[in-house]
Design a protein around this motif. Sequence first.
Motif, short mmCIF file in Angstrom:
data_model
loop_
_atom_site.label_atom_id
_atom_site.label_comp_id
_atom_site.label_asym_id
_atom_site.label_seq_id
_atom_site.Cartn_x
_atom_site.Cartn_y
_atom_site.Cartn_z
N ARG A 15 153.25 21.84 4.15
CA ARG A 15 153.88 20.52 4.18
C ARG A 15 152.89 19.43 3.77
O ARG A 15 153.24 18.49 3.07
N ALA A 16 151.63 19.59 4.20
CA ALA A 16 150.60 18.62 3.84
C ALA A 16 150.38 18.59 2.33
O ALA A 16 150.10 17.54 1.76
N PHE A 17 150.55 19.75 1.69
CA PHE A 17 150.37 19.82 0.24
C PHE A 17 151.68 19.58 -0.51
O PHE A 17 151.75 19.76 -1.72
N GLY A 18 152.71 19.17 0.22
CA GLY A 18 153.97 18.81 -0.41
C GLY A 18 154.84 19.99 -0.80
O GLY A 18 155.69 19.86 -1.68
N ARG A 19 154.66 21.12 -0.17
CA ARG A 19 155.42 22.31 -0.52
C ARG A 19 156.48 22.62 0.52
O ARG A 19 156.21 22.65 1.71
N GLY A 20 157.66 22.90 0.05
CA GLY A 20 158.75 23.43 0.83
C GLY A 20 159.08 22.79 2.16
O GLY A 20 158.21 22.23 2.82
#
Length: 160
Positions: free
Chosen positions: A117-122
Motif C-alpha cells: 500500500r505504501a508503494f501504491g500497489r493494490g
Amino acid sequence: MTGPQIPERRPDVAALVIGAGLAVLSGVVFFETRAMPVAGQYAKVGPTTAPYLIAACLALLAIGHFVTAFRHGLPPREADKPGPMFWIIGGLVLQMLCLKPLGFSVATGLLFAFAARAFGRGPLWMTIPIGIVLSLAIWLVFAGLLKLSLPAGPLEQLFR
C-alpha cells in the motif's frame, strides 16, 4: 581580472551521516569480533572470518559514502512523503503486535500488504491474502525444511 566565480558547494550532509554510521558499525563489528573467544584453529577460515569480512565491507561502504559526499555525486533528493512512511511504520507495528497471537504468516502478510500500500500497489483486500500466502510459503521453508523456529499461529498449526 578575475575569472568567473564558482559557487562553493557544501558536502552532502546525509551521505556524511550515513558514512559515519557505517564506519561506527564497522568498528563495532570489528572490535566485537576481536573479543570473540576462539579456540585454537588450524584452518585459516574460522568463526571470525565472516564478521571480519562484513566489517571490511561496511568500512568500504563508509569510505564510498564519504567520497561521494565530497564529490557531489548524489542526485537531488525528492521531498519526503509522510503517507507511505506511515503505512510502512504502521505495518511494522502491526506485525510486532500480531506476531505472537496470530503467528508469522498472518503478521508478516499484514506487513506485506501495508508495504504494498505504501508503494501504491493494490487494495488491502487483495494484498493481505497474497502476503499471507507468500509468508506461509516462507514459514514452511524455514520451519519445515530448515528446521528453524518461527512463531506459529493458528494457520501454521494446520501444517504441523
